[in-house]
Write a protein that holds these residues in place. Structure first.
Motif, PDB file in Angstrom:
ATOM      1  N   VAL A 112       0.845  -1.191   0.000  1.00  0.00           N
ATOM      2  CA  VAL A 112       0.000   0.000   0.000  1.00  0.00           C
ATOM      3  C   VAL A 112       0.884   1.246   0.000  1.00  0.00           C
ATOM      4  N   VAL A 113       0.536   2.219  -0.819  1.00  0.00           N
ATOM      5  CA  VAL A 113       1.345   3.436  -0.930  1.00  0.00           C
ATOM      6  C   VAL A 113       1.511   4.087   0.441  1.00  0.00           C
ATOM      7  N   LEU A 114       2.753   4.402   0.787  1.00  0.00           N
ATOM      8  CA  LEU A 114       3.065   5.059   2.052  1.00  0.00           C
ATOM      9  C   LEU A 114       3.213   6.552   1.788  1.00  0.00           C
ATOM     10  N   PRO A 115       2.354   7.384   2.391  1.00  0.00           N
ATOM     11  CA  PRO A 115       2.447   8.830   2.151  1.00  0.00           C
ATOM     12  C   PRO A 115       3.842   9.364   2.470  1.00  0.00           C
ATOM     13  N   ASP A 116       4.241  10.395   1.737  1.00  0.00           N
ATOM     14  CA  ASP A 116       5.585  10.938   1.886  1.00  0.00           C
ATOM     15  C   ASP A 116       5.856  11.477   3.288  1.00  0.00           C
ATOM     16  N   ASN A 117       4.787  11.847   4.008  1.00  0.00           N
ATOM     17  CA  ASN A 117       4.984  12.419   5.347  1.00  0.00           C
ATOM     18  C   ASN A 117       5.098  11.356   6.435  1.00  0.00           C
ATOM     19  N   VAL A 118       5.165  10.064   6.043  1.00  0.00           N
ATOM     20  CA  VAL A 118       5.229   8.964   7.003  1.00  0.00           C
ATOM     21  C   VAL A 118       6.546   8.210   6.809  1.00  0.00           C
ATOM     22  N   SER A 119       7.286   8.016   7.890  1.00  0.00           N
ATOM     23  CA  SER A 119       8.579   7.341   7.815  1.00  0.00           C
ATOM     24  C   SER A 119       8.406   5.845   7.566  1.00  0.00           C
ATOM     25  N   PHE A 120       9.480   5.209   7.107  1.00  0.00           N
ATOM     26  CA  PHE A 120       9.447   3.755   6.937  1.00  0.00           C
ATOM     27  C   PHE A 120       9.252   3.067   8.287  1.00  0.00           C
ATOM     28  N   GLU A 121       9.838   3.607   9.357  1.00  0.00           N
ATOM     29  CA  GLU A 121       9.656   3.022  10.682  1.00  0.00           C
ATOM     30  C   GLU A 121       8.175   3.019  11.072  1.00  0.00           C
ATOM     31  N   ALA A 122       7.487   4.130  10.814  1.00  0.00           N
ATOM     32  CA  ALA A 122       6.052   4.196  11.097  1.00  0.00           C
ATOM     33  C   ALA A 122       5.279   3.258  10.180  1.00  0.00           C
ATOM     34  N   GLY A 123       5.683   3.202   8.917  1.00  0.00           N
ATOM     35  CA  GLY A 123       5.005   2.310   7.967  1.00  0.00           C
ATOM     36  C   GLY A 123       5.071   0.856   8.394  1.00  0.00           C
ATOM     37  N   ALA A 124       6.168   0.473   9.053  1.00  0.00           N
ATOM     38  CA  ALA A 124       6.327  -0.909   9.499  1.00  0.00           C
ATOM     39  C   ALA A 124       5.463  -1.227  10.711  1.00  0.00           C
ATOM     40  N   CYS A 125       4.772  -0.235  11.265  1.00  0.00           N
ATOM     41  CA  CYS A 125       3.878  -0.439  12.413  1.00  0.00           C
ATOM     42  C   CYS A 125       2.420  -0.642  11.990  1.00  0.00           C
ATOM     43  N   LEU A 126       2.105  -0.414  10.731  1.00  0.00           N
ATOM     44  CA  LEU A 126       0.707  -0.274  10.346  1.00  0.00           C
ATOM     45  C   LEU A 126      -0.025  -1.596  10.125  1.00  0.00           C
ATOM     46  N   GLY A 127       0.643  -2.583   9.531  1.00  0.00           N
ATOM     47  CA  GLY A 127      -0.054  -3.772   9.055  1.00  0.00           C
ATOM     48  C   GLY A 127      -0.973  -4.423  10.063  1.00  0.00           C
ATOM     49  N   ILE A 128      -0.418  -4.915  11.164  1.00  0.00           N
ATOM     50  CA  ILE A 128      -1.242  -5.567  12.184  1.00  0.00           C
ATOM     51  C   ILE A 128      -1.815  -4.556  13.184  1.00  0.00           C
ATOM     52  N   PRO A 129      -0.992  -3.694  13.805  1.00  0.00           N
ATOM     53  CA  PRO A 129      -1.555  -2.801  14.833  1.00  0.00           C
ATOM     54  C   PRO A 129      -2.623  -1.844  14.323  1.00  0.00           C
ATOM     55  N   ALA A 130      -2.338  -1.113  13.243  1.00  0.00           N
ATOM     56  CA  ALA A 130      -3.289  -0.096  12.786  1.00  0.00           C
ATOM     57  C   ALA A 130      -4.531  -0.721  12.166  1.00  0.00           C
TER      58      ALA A 130
END
Length: 330
Positions: A112-130
């Motif tokens: 899924v496209v990761l918005p430019d204002n979101v870090s890769f570290e934050a992106g790695a938190c999204l799948g299960i938790p978010a």
């Protein structure tokens, strides 16, 4: 070849996790290859490795969550996706190879496209938790002005759920295990917390709601939170949304405490959302990310070569924030 972590048998992290070279995968039909920047470590990942799920393949590269950049597309995928920053979901669910590596191949829809204002570290938190948080709040059917109790408000899922519920206009109460976690939430505008180790939670909920109780409870542990429901913390017609239990067997439920108040219990498994449910969750999360309404709690970051320590940190329950593995050596 690529650097990757893997295990071939269940067991303690220090005994079964290995790090070394594996072949770089190639994108097949309707697949993309992602050059991973970060991999998220979830409790389910360490439980699977330790034996909650038996090893089904000769070699397992763990972790379902991650973020990185698409560097190859297979047939049936637009070549223009190369270079996209993406976050991933279900990367290792029902598949042998997850995100604890420098590269991964998976179906294009799972990137899924990761918005430019979101870090890769934050992106790695999204799948299960978010995604878990979004579906839980959706099932809670909260209306503006209603009140929800989120158990573990500073946890990976709980922190996202608190923000998503607040974005829907709900009043958010949380439980936390320490003053440090309560302060963390207060600094982010979530200031009604109950110190569950020091305070009787059901009594505090009733006091905070004028003896009415909350309209919904969101938690991952049926076996302990069910007591709060039966102690009156959940208001009539309230909904208990649950996505797990520390007790895997039979959990007693006092029917007489539920039926007269028209209470309801809702289970779900984030890995098995329907297509419509997942689409709503992804679209909702993307909108919150683009608008800057979703904050992240990044915990310890380990190099891929230190994956044993990452697993031990999650297993020990000592970390505050989502544990991340750096796959790119940045």
């Amino acid at each position: 070849m690529m650097l990757a972590a893997w295990y071939t048998a269940n067991g303690p992290a220090e005994q079964v996790l290995q790090v070394g070279q594996q072949p770089v995968p190639e994108a097949g039909t309707v697949q993309v290859r992602v050059r991973l920047a970060c991999s998220g470590v979830n409790p389910s990942d360490v439980k699977s490795r330790s034996g909650a799920r038996a090893v089904r393949w000769n070699l397992i590269i763990p972790h379902s969550d991650g973020a990185g950049t698409i560097d190859q597309t297979g047939e049936g995928v637009q070549a223009g996706r190369v270079g996209e920053r993406v976050w991933l979901w279900n990367a290792q669910y029902n598949r042998p190879h997850g995100t604890a590596a420098q590269y991964i191949v998976l179906p294009a829809q799972q990137a899924v496209v990761l918005p430019d204002n979101v870090s890769f570290e934050a992106g790695a938190c999204l799948g299960i938790p978010a995604l878990t948080a979004y579906r839980a709040v959706e099932l809670a059917q909260l209306e503006a002005g209603q009140t929800v109790l989120i158990i573990g408000g500073a946890s990976g899922v709980g922190y996202y759920a608190a923000q998503i519920a607040r974005a829907r206009g709900a009043r958010v109460l949380t439980t936390v295990g320490s003053q440090t976690k309560a302060a963390f939430l207060r600094e982010r505008g979530i200031d009604e917390s109950i110190l569950y180790k020091e305070e009787p939670v059901a009594e505090r909920v009733l006091a905070m709601t004028g003896e009415k109780g909350v309209n919904a409870i969101i938690d991952m542990d049926l076996s302990t939170t069910i007591a709060l429901v039966e102690q009156g913390a959940l208001a009539p017609h309230g909904r208990f949304v649950c996505y797990g239990s520390n007790e895997r067997g039979t959990v007693p439920l006092n029917y007489g405490a539920w039926l007269p108040r028209s209470l309801s219990l809702h289970f779900f498994l984030v890995y098995e959302l329907t297509q419509a449910q997942r689409t709503r969750a992804i679209d909702g999360i993307q909108a919150l990310l683009r608008d800057g309404q979703l904050q992240h709690n990044i915990g310890p970051v380990y190099d891929l070569t230190k994956i044993v320590s990452a697993h031990q940190t999650v297993e020990g329950g000592t970390s505050f924030g989502n544990v991340i593995v750096n796959c790119a050596g940045r």
